[in-house]
Design a protein around this motif. Structure first.
Motif, PDB file in Angstrom:
ATOM      1  N   GLN A 122      -2.797   7.437   0.945  1.00 60.57           N
ATOM      2  CA  GLN A 122      -1.475   7.094   1.467  1.00 60.57           C
ATOM      3  C   GLN A 122      -1.672   6.126   2.632  1.00 60.57           C
ATOM      4  OE1 GLN A 122       1.661   9.838   1.929  1.00 60.57           O
ATOM      5  NE2 GLN A 122       1.014  11.183   0.269  1.00 60.57           N
ATOM      6  N   ARG A 123      -1.431   4.872   2.355  1.00 62.04           N
ATOM      7  CA  ARG A 123      -1.738   3.824   3.316  1.00 62.04           C
ATOM      8  C   ARG A 123      -0.620   2.791   3.397  1.00 62.04           C
ATOM      9  NH1 ARG A 123      -7.350   2.946   4.597  1.00 62.04           N
ATOM     10  NH2 ARG A 123      -8.628   4.617   3.745  1.00 62.04           N
ATOM     11  N   ILE A 124      -0.657   2.057   4.469  1.00 61.40           N
ATOM     12  CA  ILE A 124       0.159   0.853   4.600  1.00 61.40           C
ATOM     13  C   ILE A 124      -0.799  -0.296   4.869  1.00 61.40           C
ATOM     14  CG2 ILE A 124       1.938  -0.350   5.893  1.00 61.40           C
ATOM     15  CD1 ILE A 124       3.186   2.300   6.603  1.00 61.40           C
ATOM     16  N   SER A 125      -0.817  -1.257   3.970  1.00 62.97           N
ATOM     17  CA  SER A 125      -1.640  -2.451   4.154  1.00 62.97           C
ATOM     18  C   SER A 125      -0.726  -3.590   4.568  1.00 62.97           C
ATOM     19  CB  SER A 125      -2.367  -2.815   2.859  1.00 62.97           C
ATOM     20  OG  SER A 125      -3.204  -1.756   2.444  1.00 62.97           O
ATOM     21  N   ILE A 126      -1.164  -4.370   5.540  1.00 64.76           N
ATOM     22  CA  ILE A 126      -0.308  -5.413   6.078  1.00 64.76           C
ATOM     23  C   ILE A 126      -1.153  -6.623   6.462  1.00 64.76           C
ATOM     24  CG2 ILE A 126      -0.418  -4.385   8.391  1.00 64.76           C
ATOM     25  CD1 ILE A 126       2.425  -5.432   8.885  1.00 64.76           C
ATOM     26  N   SER A 127      -0.599  -7.814   6.261  1.00 66.83           N
ATOM     27  CA  SER A 127      -1.277  -9.046   6.648  1.00 66.83           C
ATOM     28  C   SER A 127      -0.392  -9.837   7.592  1.00 66.83           C
ATOM     29  CB  SER A 127      -1.603  -9.898   5.416  1.00 66.83           C
ATOM     30  OG  SER A 127      -2.534  -9.244   4.585  1.00 66.83           O
ATOM     31  N   VAL A 128      -1.024 -10.359   8.628  1.00 63.41           N
ATOM     32  CA  VAL A 128      -0.329 -11.158   9.639  1.00 63.41           C
ATOM     33  C   VAL A 128      -1.023 -12.504   9.732  1.00 63.41           C
ATOM     34  CG1 VAL A 128       0.385 -11.299  12.053  1.00 63.41           C
ATOM     35  CG2 VAL A 128       0.256  -9.061  10.920  1.00 63.41           C
ATOM     36  N   LEU A 129      -0.250 -13.579   9.669  1.00 64.46           N
ATOM     37  CA  LEU A 129      -0.827 -14.914   9.772  1.00 64.46           C
ATOM     38  C   LEU A 129      -1.182 -15.248  11.219  1.00 64.46           C
ATOM     39  CD1 LEU A 129       1.223 -17.198   7.358  1.00 64.46           C
ATOM     40  CD2 LEU A 129      -0.870 -15.922   6.929  1.00 64.46           C
ATOM     41  N   GLY A 130      -1.924 -16.321  11.373  1.00 56.45           N
ATOM     42  CA  GLY A 130      -2.343 -16.752  12.691  1.00 56.45           C
ATOM     43  C   GLY A 130      -1.216 -17.244  13.572  1.00 56.45           C
ATOM     44  N   ASN A 131      -0.003 -17.353  13.012  1.00 49.99           N
ATOM     45  CA  ASN A 131       1.167 -17.695  13.832  1.00 49.99           C
ATOM     46  C   ASN A 131       2.025 -16.473  14.149  1.00 49.99           C
ATOM     47  OD1 ASN A 131       2.296 -17.174  11.359  1.00 49.99           O
ATOM     48  ND2 ASN A 131       3.219 -19.193  11.075  1.00 49.99           N
ATOM     49  N   GLY A 132       1.551 -15.288  13.728  1.00 51.74           N
ATOM     50  CA  GLY A 132       2.276 -14.056  14.025  1.00 51.74           C
ATOM     51  C   GLY A 132       3.230 -13.608  12.949  1.00 51.74           C
ATOM     52  N   GLU A 133       3.337 -14.366  11.847  1.00 52.95           N
ATOM     53  CA  GLU A 133       4.254 -13.990  10.762  1.00 52.95           C
ATOM     54  C   GLU A 133       3.636 -12.918   9.872  1.00 52.95           C
ATOM     55  OE1 GLU A 133       6.401 -16.781   8.303  1.00 52.95           O
ATOM     56  OE2 GLU A 133       5.983 -18.390   9.736  1.00 52.95           O
ATOM     57  N   VAL A 134       4.433 -11.919   9.513  1.00 52.68           N
ATOM     58  CA  VAL A 134       4.024 -10.920   8.523  1.00 52.68           C
ATOM     59  C   VAL A 134       4.316 -11.488   7.140  1.00 52.68           C
ATOM     60  CG1 VAL A 134       4.461  -8.624   7.582  1.00 52.68           C
ATOM     61  CG2 VAL A 134       4.405  -8.969  10.059  1.00 52.68           C
ATOM     62  N   THR A 135       3.288 -11.558   6.294  1.00 57.38           N
ATOM     63  CA  THR A 135       3.473 -12.162   4.969  1.00 57.38           C
ATOM     64  C   THR A 135       3.198 -11.203   3.817  1.00 57.38           C
ATOM     65  OG1 THR A 135       1.182 -12.950   5.009  1.00 57.38           O
ATOM     66  CG2 THR A 135       2.889 -14.463   5.810  1.00 57.38           C
ATOM     67  N   HIS A 136       2.583 -10.067   4.105  1.00 57.89           N
ATOM     68  CA  HIS A 136       2.239  -9.142   3.021  1.00 57.89           C
ATOM     69  C   HIS A 136       2.325  -7.715   3.525  1.00 57.89           C
ATOM     70  CE1 HIS A 136      -0.707  -6.544   0.872  1.00 57.89           C
ATOM     71  NE2 HIS A 136      -0.118  -7.070  -0.176  1.00 57.89           N
ATOM     72  N   LEU A 137       2.882  -6.857   2.683  1.00 56.65           N
ATOM     73  CA  LEU A 137       2.968  -5.433   3.010  1.00 56.65           C
ATOM     74  C   LEU A 137       2.873  -4.640   1.726  1.00 56.65           C
ATOM     75  CD1 LEU A 137       3.846  -3.286   5.358  1.00 56.65           C
ATOM     76  CD2 LEU A 137       6.041  -3.343   4.181  1.00 56.65           C
ATOM     77  N   TYR A 138       2.111  -3.555   1.761  1.00 53.39           N
ATOM     78  CA  TYR A 138       2.090  -2.630   0.621  1.00 53.39           C
ATOM     79  C   TYR A 138       2.006  -1.210   1.141  1.00 53.39           C
ATOM     80  CZ  TYR A 138       0.986  -0.074  -3.569  1.00 53.39           C
ATOM     81  OH  TYR A 138       1.039   0.836  -4.593  1.00 53.39           O
ATOM     82  N   ARG A 139       2.880  -0.352   0.629  1.00 54.36           N
ATOM     83  CA  ARG A 139       2.916   1.049   1.048  1.00 54.36           C
ATOM     84  C   ARG A 139       2.631   1.935  -0.160  1.00 54.36           C
ATOM     85  NH1 ARG A 139       8.770   1.815   2.982  1.00 54.36           N
ATOM     86  NH2 ARG A 139       7.975   3.824   3.709  1.00 54.36           N
ATOM     87  N   SER A 140       1.574   2.726  -0.078  1.00 50.86           N
ATOM     88  CA  SER A 140       1.237   3.641  -1.178  1.00 50.86           C
ATOM     89  C   SER A 140       1.481   5.071  -0.718  1.00 50.86           C
ATOM     90  CB  SER A 140      -0.234   3.464  -1.582  1.00 50.86           C
ATOM     91  OG  SER A 140      -1.076   3.699  -0.473  1.00 50.86           O
ATOM     92  N   GLU A 141       2.717   5.349  -0.280  1.00 45.77           N
ATOM     93  CA  GLU A 141       2.937   6.666   0.310  1.00 45.77           C
ATOM     94  C   GLU A 141       4.358   7.167   0.085  1.00 45.77           C
ATOM     95  OE1 GLU A 141       4.908   6.165   3.639  1.00 45.77           O
ATOM     96  OE2 GLU A 141       5.062   4.267   2.620  1.00 45.77           O
ATOM     97  N   PHE A 142       4.832   7.043  -1.178  1.00 43.24           N
ATOM     98  CA  PHE A 142       6.181   7.496  -1.480  1.00 43.24           C
ATOM     99  C   PHE A 142       6.234   8.921  -2.030  1.00 43.24           C
ATOM    100  CE2 PHE A 142       7.023   3.021  -1.182  1.00 43.24           C
ATOM    101  CZ  PHE A 142       8.298   2.986  -0.636  1.00 43.24           C
ATOM    102  N   LEU A 143       5.066   9.493  -2.314  1.00 39.53           N
ATOM    103  CA  LEU A 143       5.024  10.807  -2.949  1.00 39.53           C
ATOM    104  C   LEU A 143       5.421  11.917  -1.984  1.00 39.53           C
ATOM    105  CD1 LEU A 143       4.140  12.469  -5.467  1.00 39.53           C
ATOM    106  CD2 LEU A 143       1.892  12.637  -4.395  1.00 39.53           C
ATOM    107  N   SER A 144       6.348  12.761  -2.406  1.00 37.96           N
ATOM    108  CA  SER A 144       6.660  13.985  -1.658  1.00 37.96           C
ATOM    109  C   SER A 144       5.701  15.063  -2.150  1.00 37.96           C
ATOM    110  CB  SER A 144       8.109  14.409  -1.910  1.00 37.96           C
ATOM    111  OG  SER A 144       8.999  13.436  -1.410  1.00 37.96           O
ATOM    112  N   ALA A 145       4.961  15.648  -1.223  1.00 32.34           N
ATOM    113  CA  ALA A 145       3.906  16.563  -1.646  1.00 32.34           C
ATOM    114  C   ALA A 145       3.761  17.712  -0.665  1.00 32.34           C
ATOM    115  CB  ALA A 145       2.582  15.807  -1.762  1.00 32.34           C
ATOM    116  N   THR A 146       3.041  18.736  -1.123  1.00 29.96           N
ATOM    117  CA  THR A 146       2.669  19.848  -0.254  1.00 29.96           C
ATOM    118  C   THR A 146       1.203  19.693   0.131  1.00 29.96           C
ATOM    119  OG1 THR A 146       2.155  21.177  -2.222  1.00 29.96           O
ATOM    120  CG2 THR A 146       4.357  21.415  -1.259  1.00 29.96           C
ATOM    121  N   PHE A 147       0.785  20.448   1.168  1.00 31.32           N
ATOM    122  CA  PHE A 147      -0.558  20.277   1.702  1.00 31.32           C
ATOM    123  C   PHE A 147      -1.213  21.632   1.953  1.00 31.32           C
ATOM    124  CE2 PHE A 147       1.874  16.546   2.801  1.00 31.32           C
ATOM    125  CZ  PHE A 147       0.999  15.493   2.616  1.00 31.32           C
ATOM    126  N   ASP A 148      -2.528  21.681   1.730  1.00 27.38           N
ATOM    127  CA  ASP A 148      -3.291  22.876   2.084  1.00 27.38           C
ATOM    128  C   ASP A 148      -3.138  23.188   3.571  1.00 27.38           C
ATOM    129  OD1 ASP A 148      -4.251  23.425  -0.415  1.00 27.38           O
ATOM    130  OD2 ASP A 148      -6.298  22.703  -0.054  1.00 27.38           O
TER     131      ASP A 148
END
Length: 744
Positions: free
Chosen positions: A198-224
């Protein structure tokens, strides 16, 4: 060759998904412990159930005022889902001309009950401040990334994945012609413990602009329950009591140089870990009471099988592809779009067949690849079941097969479609077999000298109803295999590994159930990438990874060109010997300049691209295929930097300022304008010293700021120094960006 940069046009009418990697990636050794990447299935925009305006508002709220120039008609909306995943996803894309030949492009995917942004890719509107040297530093970009993801992390905790920041695959070298991009990965935590998937990956350009985002954390789950874990010392003892080691060959492929070598390594028997609550062993996607055990080598066939063809033709490839791709429906039309003979990055001849399935709501496609010499199928991913599902014709209630039956099917398909190399491979030797999303995943390792090879495997996926879903042949020629009798003893290797063993507690989702188990995973030598060299007994990491244990490279100091010099040296665009004795103010040769330009302006992979017959053509008599500068020179000719009508090229002579001016103006595609020297009135005092054929080039290079005159003197005959070259090359790249030029 120069191209104008244009964006990718996305339409709702043509729906296509690239299901296979490029040749360079397709043959990369696969991590068999990763779950398969899900493939998005897109369907027509008429089937969406949410309004386009609602999603546009959500997108613009994330970037206040930035995209107000886009109207609703600039956006296209599609919907879709992943196989075996009922979550409907909505894809919003836009493509708009903003000025001249400049376009802006974006692609945003929304998912979940609240239609949150799952991923986005945005082509930057303006990259001027993002080019090297970037306006924003990596530390500043990191703070921008942290602040940006706050809008998606309400009620959840994340931390920057420092391991990804230290050990990482750096990817392509940073070009002068591409924006500087910083990438970060933030991992979610629960009870202070990481959830690696469950991660958020993000890319920021050298001018400070956010150009890429991916979130792999939409699952509702239980935990030990973290309060019920077994203590670490008990787990460590259990691992060490059951640890054994095995010899393996491991292929190390350097993505920068194209070099591959086989190493003899020792690998530990315990790779996946132990359930922190029960003490059971994690093997594949199941917990079991016994530790994992490898099976003995069992060759797929003892004798070589006859190849399907002794030299496959394009027509034979097309016919075989049509047989494999035939689909059982009169509502779907299979189209072979193209058949191409080419070479992969190892120089092996292949036949690449592109195809598509079309039906009344649209269609999509991919490709299938054959070995030209044998006709073996070497790359295939089935999309027939997905197409049938879209038109409502997927068979229901089919009989499910067992793992043993699936393995038999996999071997049968290999013998049918890829027989010629099977005598090099064994049946799966690891106990773990993935069964995920209705698919069985099998890995068949190559065997050399009785030892399995890591990085050279056959990968086959079989559906739980028996269909071939995926087939990948990873066979590599390698004539040098380290001698087994040079290895240290297994006992010595076991002691080294045991003394370097630690465990890390994390939440793992072993199967498809929405529950995360607490698992102690073994870590050897402090990181997940280390392996033990069986010859030297030393720990190593793959050559394509940055190793933090290697001290930072020594930097060059210079009063006016320090950043530029270190950029060229660190990226391999400028090769120098001893940094202590390096003189940046010394003259630079034509060969060094040419190499620096070609490598810093283009993605230059000598071993990948230049096996083609086209690039084996010789332009100059004195620079033949065996010359160290051959590929650099031929690339420079194709880029227009060098004139093919010249009699020869001497890479060892120093380059003068006027000669460099000629190269730069040619690179920018302005040579026709420069040839008309009579239209230029130069204000430099020493214009009479300029070669009469170069006056236009020098005037343009000076006026454009590429090679500026100093004190109104151009000094055309003076040799260019290393420092002058790297700073001028940066200005060249910036001017190309202003002109929207792309060097191919």
């Amino acid at each position: 060759m120069k191209f104008k940069k244009i964006g990718t046009i996305a339409t709702a009418a043509t729906l296509s998904v690239g299901l296979l990697a490029t040749p360079a990636l397709a043959e990369t050794p696969l991590d068999v412990y990763e779950k398969p990447q899900q493939l998005e299935i897109l369907i027509a925009s008429t089937e969406t159930t949410v309004s386009k305006s609602e999603l546009i508002k959500k997108f613009k709220d994330v970037f206040p005022n930035k995209y107000d120039f886009l109207s609703e008609s600039d956006f296209h909306l599609r919907s879709g889902h992943y196989p075996n995943d009922n979550t409907v996803r909505y894809n919003l894309s836009f493509h708009k001309k903003i000025s001249g030949n400049r376009y802006v492009y974006g692609d945003i995917t929304f998912a979940g009950e609240n239609l949150e942004i799952e991923s986005l890719y945005l082509d930057p509107i303006d990259t001027k401040d993002a080019m090297f040297p970037a306006k924003v530093s990596k530390d500043e970009a990191k703070e921008i990334a942290k602040k940006f993801i706050e809008q998606f992390t309400a009620g959840k905790k994340y931390k920057l994945s420092e391991e990804d920041d230290v050990y990482y695959y750096p990817g392509p070298k940073q070009l002068l012609t591409e924006p500087v991009q910083y990438s970060f990965s933030f991992v979610r935590t629960e009870n202070g413990i990481t959830i690696p998937d469950q991660r958020i990956s993000i890319s920021v350009l050298g001018n400070g602009e956010v150009t890429h985002l991916y979130r792999s954390e939409f699952l509702s789950a239980t935990f030990d329950d973290v309060n019920k874990v077994i203590n670490k010392e008990e787990i460590m003892k259990k691992i060490k009591d059951n640890l054994s080691v095995q010899l393996r060959y491991q292929l190390d492929y350097n993505y920068y140089t194209g070099e591959q070598k086989a190493e003899l390594v020792y690998v530990p028997s315990i790779k996946e870990g132990i359930h922190a609550l029960t003490g059971n062993w994690l093997v594949g996607n199941k917990f079991q009471s016994n530790p994992p055990e490898n099976k003995n080598v069992d060759q797929l066939t003892n004798q070589p099988l006859s190849p399907k063809y002794k030299g496959m033709t394009v027509e034979q490839a097309k016919q075989l592809a049509e047989q494999i791709l035939k689909i059982n429906s009169n509502k779907v039309r299979l189209t072979i779009d193209s058949v191409e003979e080419t070479e992969n990055h190892y120089g092996n001849e292949i036949i690449y067949v592109s195809y598509s399935y079309e039906y009344d709501r649209g269609g999509y496609g991919t490709n299938i690849t054959f070995d030209k010499q044998t006709g073996d199928l070497i790359e295939y991913y089935d999309i027939k079941s997905d197409v049938l599902a879209q038109i409502g014709e997927n068979p229901k209630n089919q009989r499910k097969i067992t793992e043993e039956q699936a393995l038999s099917k996999a071997i049968g398909y290999l013998k049918q479609y890829a027989p010629s190399k099977l005598h090099h491979y064994s049946k799966p030797i690891e106990q773990r077999i993935e069964h995920y999303n209705g698919l069985y995943f099998f890995t068949f390792p190559r065997i050399v000298n009785g030892i399995p090879v890591i990085g050279d495997e056959l990968h086959v996926a079989i559906s739980d109803t028996g269909e071939l879903i995926n087939l990948h042949v990873g066979y590599h020629e390698n004539s040098e295999w380290p001698a087994i009798n040079n290895a240290i003893s297994a006992e010595e290797a076991k002691n080294i590994i045991m003394n370097s063993t630690d465990v890390e507690l994390s939440y793992i989702q072993p199967d498809e159930n929405p529950h995360y188990a607490l698992v102690y995973s073994p870590i050897y030598n402090g990181n997940i990438y280390s392996y033990l060299d069986a010859i030297s007994g030393e720990w190593k990491t793959p050559s394509y990874l940055q190793n933090p244990d290697i001290s930072e490279e020594q930097k060059v100091s210079h009063p006016t060109a320090e950043k530029e010099l270190n950029f060229f040296i660190e990226n391999g665009y400028l090769e120098i010997g001893d940094i202590d004795s390096f003189n940046a103010d010394a003259p630079i040769t034509k060969g060094e300049v040419l190499k620096g330009l070609v490598k810093s302006l283009t993605y230059f992979y000598e071993d990948y691209y230049y096996n083609s017959e086209e690039m084996k053509k010789q332009t100059y008599e004195n620079i033949g295929p065996d010359h160290p500068y051959f590929h650099i020179v031929e690339k420079a000719v194709s880029m227009g930097i060098l004139d093919p009508k010249n009699k020869g090229f001497n890479p060892d002579t120093n380059i003068t300022r006027e000669q460099l001016a000629v190269w730069y103006i040619r690179a920018l595609g302005l040579e026709e304008a420069a040839k008309h020297s009579e239209i230029y009135k130069s204000n430099v005092k020493d214009v009479d010293l300029v070669n009469s054929h170069y006056i236009g080039y020098v005037s343009l290079a000076n006026s454009l700021g590429l090679i500026p005159a100093e004190n109104n003197l151009f000094e055309p005959k003076r040799p260019v120094t290393y420092a002058e070259f790297v700073t001028s090359a940066v200005r060249l790249a910036q001017k190309a960006n202003d002109m929207n030029l792309y060097f191919n």
